[in-house]
Design a protein around this motif. Structure first.
Motif, PDB file in Angstrom:
ATOM      1  N   ARG A  80     -54.827  45.442  48.824  1.00 51.00           N
ATOM      2  CA  ARG A  80     -54.533  46.769  49.382  1.00 51.00           C
ATOM      3  C   ARG A  80     -55.694  47.734  49.129  1.00 51.00           C
ATOM      4  O   ARG A  80     -55.998  48.587  49.982  1.00 51.00           O
ATOM      5  CB  ARG A  80     -53.254  47.327  48.770  1.00 51.00           C
ATOM      6  N   ASN A 123     -42.765  53.541  53.047  1.00 48.07           N
ATOM      7  CA  ASN A 123     -41.978  53.079  54.172  1.00 48.07           C
ATOM      8  C   ASN A 123     -40.516  53.020  53.737  1.00 48.07           C
ATOM      9  O   ASN A 123     -40.192  52.360  52.759  1.00 48.07           O
ATOM     10  CB  ASN A 123     -42.475  51.685  54.573  1.00 48.07           C
ATOM     11  N   THR A 136     -38.523  49.859  52.596  1.00 48.60           N
ATOM     12  CA  THR A 136     -38.983  49.129  51.421  1.00 48.60           C
ATOM     13  C   THR A 136     -37.932  49.196  50.326  1.00 48.60           C
ATOM     14  O   THR A 136     -37.997  50.036  49.431  1.00 48.60           O
ATOM     15  CB  THR A 136     -40.321  49.718  50.953  1.00 48.60           C
ATOM     16  N   SER A 190     -41.323  46.342  57.197  1.00 47.51           N
ATOM     17  CA  SER A 190     -42.482  47.177  56.905  1.00 47.51           C
ATOM     18  C   SER A 190     -43.672  46.325  56.469  1.00 47.51           C
ATOM     19  O   SER A 190     -44.820  46.602  56.833  1.00 47.51           O
ATOM     20  CB  SER A 190     -42.132  48.172  55.795  1.00 47.51           C
ATOM     21  N   GLN A 191     -43.411  45.272  55.687  1.00 50.83           N
ATOM     22  CA  GLN A 191     -44.481  44.395  55.230  1.00 50.83           C
ATOM     23  C   GLN A 191     -44.995  43.533  56.378  1.00 50.83           C
ATOM     24  O   GLN A 191     -46.176  43.185  56.418  1.00 50.83           O
ATOM     25  CB  GLN A 191     -43.996  43.513  54.084  1.00 50.83           C
ATOM     26  N   GLU A 223     -45.151  44.521  59.515  1.00 53.74           N
ATOM     27  CA  GLU A 223     -46.049  45.419  60.253  1.00 53.74           C
ATOM     28  C   GLU A 223     -47.429  45.430  59.609  1.00 53.74           C
ATOM     29  O   GLU A 223     -48.455  45.289  60.283  1.00 53.74           O
ATOM     30  CB  GLU A 223     -45.480  46.839  60.262  1.00 53.74           C
ATOM     31  N   LEU A 224     -47.444  45.607  58.296  1.00 54.02           N
ATOM     32  CA  LEU A 224     -48.711  45.676  57.580  1.00 54.02           C
ATOM     33  C   LEU A 224     -49.480  44.369  57.701  1.00 54.02           C
ATOM     34  O   LEU A 224     -50.694  44.372  57.916  1.00 54.02           O
ATOM     35  CB  LEU A 224     -48.453  46.019  56.115  1.00 54.02           C
ATOM     36  N   THR A 272     -42.195  54.074  60.970  1.00 55.19           N
ATOM     37  CA  THR A 272     -42.794  53.097  60.059  1.00 55.19           C
ATOM     38  C   THR A 272     -44.128  52.586  60.584  1.00 55.19           C
ATOM     39  O   THR A 272     -44.994  52.187  59.801  1.00 55.19           O
ATOM     40  CB  THR A 272     -41.843  51.913  59.848  1.00 55.19           C
ATOM     41  N   ASN A 273     -44.295  52.553  61.913  1.00 53.62           N
ATOM     42  CA  ASN A 273     -45.538  52.035  62.480  1.00 53.62           C
ATOM     43  C   ASN A 273     -46.741  52.827  61.990  1.00 53.62           C
ATOM     44  O   ASN A 273     -47.757  52.249  61.575  1.00 53.62           O
ATOM     45  CB  ASN A 273     -45.498  52.079  64.014  1.00 53.62           C
ATOM     46  N   SER A 285     -47.543  52.179  58.327  1.00 57.03           N
ATOM     47  CA  SER A 285     -48.166  50.870  58.130  1.00 57.03           C
ATOM     48  C   SER A 285     -49.620  50.876  58.560  1.00 57.03           C
ATOM     49  O   SER A 285     -50.479  50.260  57.922  1.00 57.03           O
ATOM     50  CB  SER A 285     -47.384  49.800  58.901  1.00 57.03           C
ATOM     51  N   ASP A 344     -44.081  45.487  68.165  1.00 55.19           N
ATOM     52  CA  ASP A 344     -43.063  45.577  67.133  1.00 55.19           C
ATOM     53  C   ASP A 344     -41.838  44.781  67.585  1.00 55.19           C
ATOM     54  O   ASP A 344     -41.293  45.008  68.664  1.00 55.19           O
ATOM     55  CB  ASP A 344     -42.694  47.054  66.933  1.00 55.19           C
TER      56      ASP A 344
END
Length: 959
Positions: free
Chosen positions: A190, A333, A336, A569-570, A572-573, A603-604, A607, A677
Motif C-alpha cells: 500500500r 471504505n 470494510t 472494497s478490496q 475494487e482496490l 466506494t469507487n 478505492s 464494478d
C-alpha cells in the motif's frame, strides 16, 4: 396475450427452490409488465450488442445431496492436524451455543448492515459488546465495529496516522522488524501505491534517525517476544510521531495493554476468540484509538443515542454515514467490516467473562512455558525469554527435519528458516500435543518431561497487566447456557433479517442463502485448516478454489480470477492496482487519472485514491447515463494520463445503459483500461459477460450475486476477474508461502492470506454448482422480472426515476419521492421508517439520488411477498395523500411517528391524530404476525453530539 415461459431446458429442483416465483406467478408478473416470456423480457431490456447468445458452459446442475457429496469429497482431501504454526492464526474452541445460535443461525447471518437502526438493535448491541471488549482489553477508549483482517487493519492504522499527524505527515512510517510477515508485506504494497516511505527496523535498538510520522509495533512479536514498549513509545512521542501497536487480544488479558503504555492506536485480530481458522478467513480485525481520533476512525462505529420516547438506543455513529458522501475524500471504505465474526468474538467474551478469558490465556501460557522448559532442558536455545504463547527455537541446520517429524506426528509447526522453528500454543493445545512436539525435537522421555513442566505466569513484573477489564455486567450475566441461549435469542428477535422478511435493498442484493449452501462452512475439514499449512495438506481447498475460479471465469468472460480480496472494497482496490501494474510494466507510469461517473458508488472513488490514482468525475446526463460530451472532454484533457474509467453495469441507477460499448471503446482508444464494478452482476449472469463487452477488470461480490450471506455487514468476498493482459498483476501472496499468486500472478497483496476469506467460498461454490448454467440464467431473468413488476405496480404512486430500453429497468428501480416531499414534507426517510410497521426492511435510502428509494426484490422472493411489499407502499402512499389533502400535517401523521413500538401502541393514553390501530396494524394481515421494533425513531444527531461507543450502564435503558 399468450404468455410463454422461457424455452431453456429444465432446471434442477434446487433452482426451483432458489427462485421464489412459481410458474403461475411468473405468468401473472409477465402479463403485468407486458412480456410473453422471460427470454422476451431479457431481449427487450438488455442491449443487443452486449447480449450473450450462447449458454453458460458450466457443468450440469447438481442436487443438494450431490453438491454436499462433492463438498465432502473436497473436504476429505484436506488433512486436519494440530495447528501450532501461529503467525496471527490460532485454533480455538467455538462455544457450541455460539456456533449453533449465531454462526449457523439465519437470524444472524442473513441480516443486512444496520443502517436502519430501529430494526437492528440486536446486532448493534452485539457489536457494541465487541467494541467494549476491544476498548477494555487494549486500554483505549474508542473501538470500531471490526475491520477485515489484521494486515489491512494495520494499513488502516498507518493511513490514520498519516492523516492525523499533519505536523509530521511527510515522515516515514517505521515498522518493527518483529511484525508479522504478511502484515509487513501488505503495508509495503500500500505504501508503494500511495508513495510514502516505510522503514523496517529492529526497535529493540531504538528508533532510526530521520523524520517519522508513525511507528508500528507488534505485541507479541512474530518471534513470540513480549516487550515493554513504553520507552520506544515515549521516544516516538518526543519526536512527534504517533504509535500503533498490533496486539493479540488474548495476550492482553495478562500483559500491559497498549493504551497504558501510551499508544495512540491498537489493531489486531479477534480470530482466536472463538472464530475458526477457516483457511485464513473470514476473521474480524479490530481497531481502537485514543480520545481525539474518533472522527478519523475507519470503518463502522456503533454508538448510543435516544429514540423518540427518550429510550436509549443503538445506532451507527459519526463518519459511518459519511464515507459514501465524501467519495475521494473518504477516510475509509464503509464496506470494510466483518460483523458476523465480530459478533462471534464479542459473544465469546460474553460467554467466558474476564475470569474465563484469563484462565484460557493462563493455560495457553502454561503450555508454552512447559514446552520452553522442556526444550531448553534438552539443549535448545530460545529466541526470547519473555513470551506469551509462541517460541522460536534454534535447531541449527535441522529446522526442516523437525518440522517434518512433527508433521508425521500430526502437528504443524512453523518453518522459520533453516535454523529455527516456530511453535505457537493456543486454547486447544493439550499436554499430549506438547509431548508430540518434544518428540519431534528429539527429547527423550518427552512425556515425563512435559508432565514435570512448570505452571504459572512467567513474565517480568513490568509486563504484567494490573488493570481490570470487561467489568460491564453483560460480561458476567450469562454464565449458564440457558442464560446465554436466551440472550442470543433476545437479541436476534430485535432484528429484521432475511429469515423473517424480504429485504428489498437496491445496490445490495439480498436473496436466499440456502441451508445446503451454508452446511459445509463449519465442517472441521474446511474450518480447522491453517492458512500456512503445507500445500499437500490443503489439496481439497485448492481444488475447490480452482473449480470456483473457473466457473467465475466462464460466468464473467474473463481470463483469470483471484479470490484473495475479502470484501468488495478490496476487490475494487485489487482491480485498480492490477491496472496500475499493467501501465507501469509498459513504461507508462504517468497514467494515474481515473474517471468516475458522478452516479458511481462512493466506494469507487475511495478505492481509486488508495490505488494512488487521481479521481476525475464525469457528469451524469439527465436520463441517468454518462454525459458523453463531458466524457469526451475529460478523455481529451487527460489522454496521456488516463489510467482507467470505473463504471457500474447495470448502472447505479438500475438501468442497462445502451452506450456501454461506446464508453469502453472511447477509453480504450485513449490507452485507458475499463473497470466494470460487478456490484450489479445479478442482472448479468447468463445474459451478458463484462469481460466480453469491453471490461478489462471487474470485482464481483460473492456476498450478493453468489449467495454468501451479508452477516449484518460482513463477511464478504470481492474476487477480482481480469482479462489475460492483466492476469500477471493479480494479487500475490503476502505470507510468502506461495511461490506466486493465482496463475503465476505476483501483484501487490491485498489481504493477509492468499485466498482471503476462504471459509465462506464453499457457499458460492454450492450455489453455482446446484443452479447450473440454465438455473443461473433463469435466476437473472427472474430478478429482472420482479424488479420490473414492482416498478410497473408502483410507478403510478412513486414515479420510477430512470428506465432503459423499452421503458424497462434492470434488477432494481429507483422510486422518486422528491415531488411528494416538496408538496407534503413527507420524506423518503419517513417512508423507510413507516415500512417497519409493515414488517419490512427499508429499500436503499437516498442513494444514488437524494430523496429516493432504490428497490431490488431479487429472484428469491415469491409473488405473495412482493405483493405484500407493493401493498405496503400503496397504503403508505394513501397516508401521504392524507397529508397532501391537509387532513394531517406531516408532523402529526403516522409516517413521521413511525416506527411504532409495542410500548407506544399499548400505552393507556393515545393523543395522536390518527387511530391507534392505524399506527400498529396498517393492514389486517399484521394482526396475527406482527414485528414490533424494540425502539422508536432514533435521534442520530443526539448520538453524534454525545458520543458513547461502549456498553452503557443498564440504567441508561430505563425510560
Amino acid at each position: 396475450m399468450t404468455i410463454q415461459l422461457a424455452t431453456t431446458s429444465p432446471t434442477t429442483a434446487f433452482a426451483d427452490r432458489h427462485i421464489g416465483a412459481r410458474p403461475d406467478d411468473l405468468q401473472t408478473m409477465l402479463a403485468r409488465v407486458g412480456r410473453t416470456s422471460l427470454d422476451d423480457l431479457a431481449d427487450a431490456a438488455v442491449p443487443a450488442d452486449i447480449r450473450q447468445r450462447t449458454p453458460l458452459d458450466l457443468p450440469a446442475a447438481l442436487s443438494e445431496q450431490e453438491a454436499l457429496e462433492r463438498l465432502r469429497a473436497f473436504a476429505n482431501r484436506n488433512t486436519t492436524a494440530v495447528q501450532m504454526i501461529g503467525q496471527g492464526y490460532y485454533d480455538t474452541h467455538t462455544p457450541p451455543v455460539i456456533q449453533r445460535n449465531v454462526l449457523e443461525s439465519p437470524g444472524w447471518y442473513t441480516a443486512y448492515t444496520p443502517y436502519q437502526p430501529e430494526i437492528s438493535q440486536g446486532r448493534l448491541e452485539a457489536l457494541l459488546n465487541f467494541q467494549t471488549m476491544v476498548a477494555d482489553l487494549t486500554g483505549l477508549p474508542v473501538a470500531n465495529a471490526s475491520l477485515l483482517d489484521e494486515a489491512t487493519a494495520v494499513v488502516e492504522a498507518v493511513l490514520l496516522m498519516r492523516r492525523a499527524n499533519k505536523a509530521r505527515g511527510n515522515g516515514a512510517i517505521v515498522v518493527d522488524a518483529d511484525t508479522l510477515p504478511q502484515t509487513l508485506a501488505v503495508v509495503l504494497a500500500r505504501a508503494e501505491a500511495l508513495g510514502f516511505a516505510v522503514r523496517v527496523a529492529d526497535l529493540t535498538e531504538g528508533l532510526p534517525e530521520g523524520e517519522i510520522t508513525g511507528v508500528v509495533l507488534q505485541q507479541p512479536g512474530t518471534s513470540g517476544r513480549v516487550a515493554d514498549h513504553a520507552a520506544v513509545i515515549a521516544e516516538a512521542k518526543e519526536r512527534g510521531a504517533m504509535v500503533t501497536v498490533a496486539a493479540d487480544l488474548l495476550a492482553l488479558t495478562l500483559i500491559t495493554p497498549p493504551g497504558e503504555q501510551g499508544a495512540d492506536i491498537a489493531v489486531g485480530s479477534s480470530q482466536r476468540f472463538g472464530v475458526p481458522l477457516f483457511f485464513g478467513g473470514p476473521h474480524a480485525a479490530y481497531m481502537a484509538v485514543r480520545s481525539g481520533l474518533e472522527r478519523n476512525l475507519p470503518g463502522r462505529l456503533v454508538g448510543v443515542s435516544r429514540d423518540a420516547t427518550g429510550r436509549a438506543a443503538y445506532r451507527l455513529a459519526l463518519q459511518t454515514r459519511e464515507q459514501h458522501i465524501r467519495r475521494e475524500k473518504a477516510t475509509s471504505n464503509i464496506c470494510t467490516a466483518q460483523a458476523l465474526l465480530a459478533v462471534v468474538a464479542g459473544m465469546y467474551a460474553v460467554h467466558h467473562g474476564p475470569e474465563g478469558l484469563k484462565a484460557i490465556a493462563g493455560r495457553v501460557h502454561d503450555r508454552a512455558r512447559t514446552l520452553a522448559t522442556v526444550l531448553r532442558g534438552a539443549g535448545h536455545e530460545l529466541g526470547t525469554e519473555q513470551f506469551f504463547d509462541t517460541l522460536t527455537v534454534g535447531v541449527p541446520g535441522r529446522a526442516g527435519q523437525v518440522v517434518r517429524a512433527a508433521e508425521a506426528r500430526g502437528v504443524n509447526l512453523r518453518h522459520v528458516d533453516a535454523d529455527h522453528v516456530g511453535i505457537s500454543c493456543d486454547e486447544t493445545t493439550t499436554e499430549q500435543h506438547l509431548v508430540l512436539v518434544a518428540e519431534a525435537f528429539g527429547v527423550t522421555d518427552a512425556a515425563a518431561a512435559v508432565a514435570a513442566g512448570p505452571r504459572g505466569l512467567q513474565l517480568d513484573a513490568g509486563l504484567r497487566r494490573t488493570t481490570e477489564f470487561l467489568t460491564h455486567p453483560v460480561f458476567s450475566a450469562h454464565r449458564s447456557e440457558t442464560q446465554m441461549l436466551r440472550y442470543l435469542r433476545r437479541l436476534e428477535n430485535r432484528d429484521l433479517a432475511l429469515d423473517r422478511t424480504m429485504i428489498p435493498l437496491g445496490s445490495c442484493t439480498m436473496k436466499l442463502n440456502a441451508t445446503a449452501e451454508m452446511a459445509a462452512m463449519s465442517w472441521p475439514e474446511f474450518a480447522s485448516i491453517h492458512p500456512l499449512a503445507p500445500a499437500h495438506q490443503t489439496t481439497g481447498w485448492r481444488e475447490l478454489i480452482a473449480d470456483l475460479s473457473g466457473r467465475l471465469q466462464e460466468i464473467t468472460g474473463y481470463a483469470a480470477v483471484s479470490l484473495q480480496p475479502n470484501a468488495g472494497s478490496q476487490g475494487e482496490l485489487a482491480g485498480l492496482l492490477a491496472i496500475r501494474g499493467y501501465h507501469r510494466s509498459r513504461g507508462e507510469e504517468q497514467r494515474t487519472v481515473c474517471l468516475i461517473p458522478a452516479s458511481a458508488h462512493g466506494t469507487n472513488a475511495a478505492s481509486a485514491v488508495l490505488a494512488g490514482m487521481k479521481v476525475v468525475v464525469v457528469k451524469t446526463a439527465a436520463d441517468g447515463t454518462i454525459d458523453h460530451a463531458d466524457l469526451d472532454a475529460k478523455i481529451e484533457a487527460h489522454r496521456e494520463q488516463l489510467a482507467a474509467i470505473m463504471i457500474t453495469y447495470p448502472s447505479t441507477h438500475g438501468v442497462y445503459d445502451a452506450d456501454v460499448r461506446l464508453v469502453c471503446d472511447a477509453v480504450h482508444g485513449a490507452g485507458g483500461q475499463v473497470y466494470i464494478d460487478g456490484a450489479n452482476l445479478n442482472a448479468l449472469v447468463g445474459l451478458a459477460q463484462p469481460g466480453r463487452f469491453g471490461g478489462d477488470v471487474s470485482h464481483l461480490n460473492l456476498h450478493k450475486t453468489f449467495c454468501i450471506p451479508h452477516g449484518g455487514g460482513g463477511p464478504g468476498v470481492g474476487p477480482v476477474a481480469v482479462a489475460a493482459h492483466l492476469a500477471p498483476f493479480l494479487p500475490g501472496d503476502a505470507t510468502g508461502a506461495e511461490a506466486d499468486g493465482a496463475d503465476g500472478a505476483a501483484g501487490a497483496p491485498i489481504s493477509a492470506t492468499m485466498f482471503g476469506s476462504a471459509g465462506v467460498l464453499p457457499i458460492s461454490w454450492a450455489y453455482i454448482a446446484m443452479m447450473g448454467g440454465d438455473g443461473l440464467t433463469r435466476a437473472t431473468q427472474t430478478a429482472l422480472l420482479t424488479a420490473n413488476y414492482v416498478a410497473t405496480a408502483l410507478n403510478e404512486h412513486y414515479p420510477v426515476l430512470y428506465t432503459g430500453n423499452n421503458g424497462l429497468v434492470a434488477h432494481e428501480c429507483i422510486l422518486d419521492l422528491r415531488a411528494l416531499t416538496a408538496r407534503t414534507k413527507v420524506t423518503a426517510e419517513d417512508v423507510a421508517k413507516r415500512l417497519i410497521d409493515f414488517g419490512f426492511h427499508a429499500p436503499t435510502l437516498s442513494f444514488p439520488v437524494a430523496g429516493t428509494l432504490m428497490v431490488e426484490p431479487t429472484e428469491s422472493e415469491d409473488l405473495a411477498e412482493i405483493d405484500r411489499f407493493i401493498t405496503a407502499m400503496t397504503v403508505i402512499r394513501a397516508e401521504i395523500e392524507q397529508v397532501a389533502r391537509g387532513e394531517l400535517s406531516a408532523e402529526d401523521s403516522p409516517l413521521r411517528h413511525a416506527p411504532h413500538t409495542a410500548e407506544v401502541v399499548a400505552a393507556s393514553d393515545w393523543d395522536r391524530r390518527y387511530p391507534r390501530e392505524q399506527g400498529a396494524f396498517p393492514v389486517p394481515e399484521l394482526r396475527q404476525d406482527k414485528y414490533f421494533p424494540p425502539v422508536g425513531r432514533i435521534d442520530g444527531a443526539a448520538g453524534d453530539r454525545n458520543l458513547v461507543c461502549s456498553c452503557p450502564a443498564p440504567e441508561a435503558f430505563e425510560n
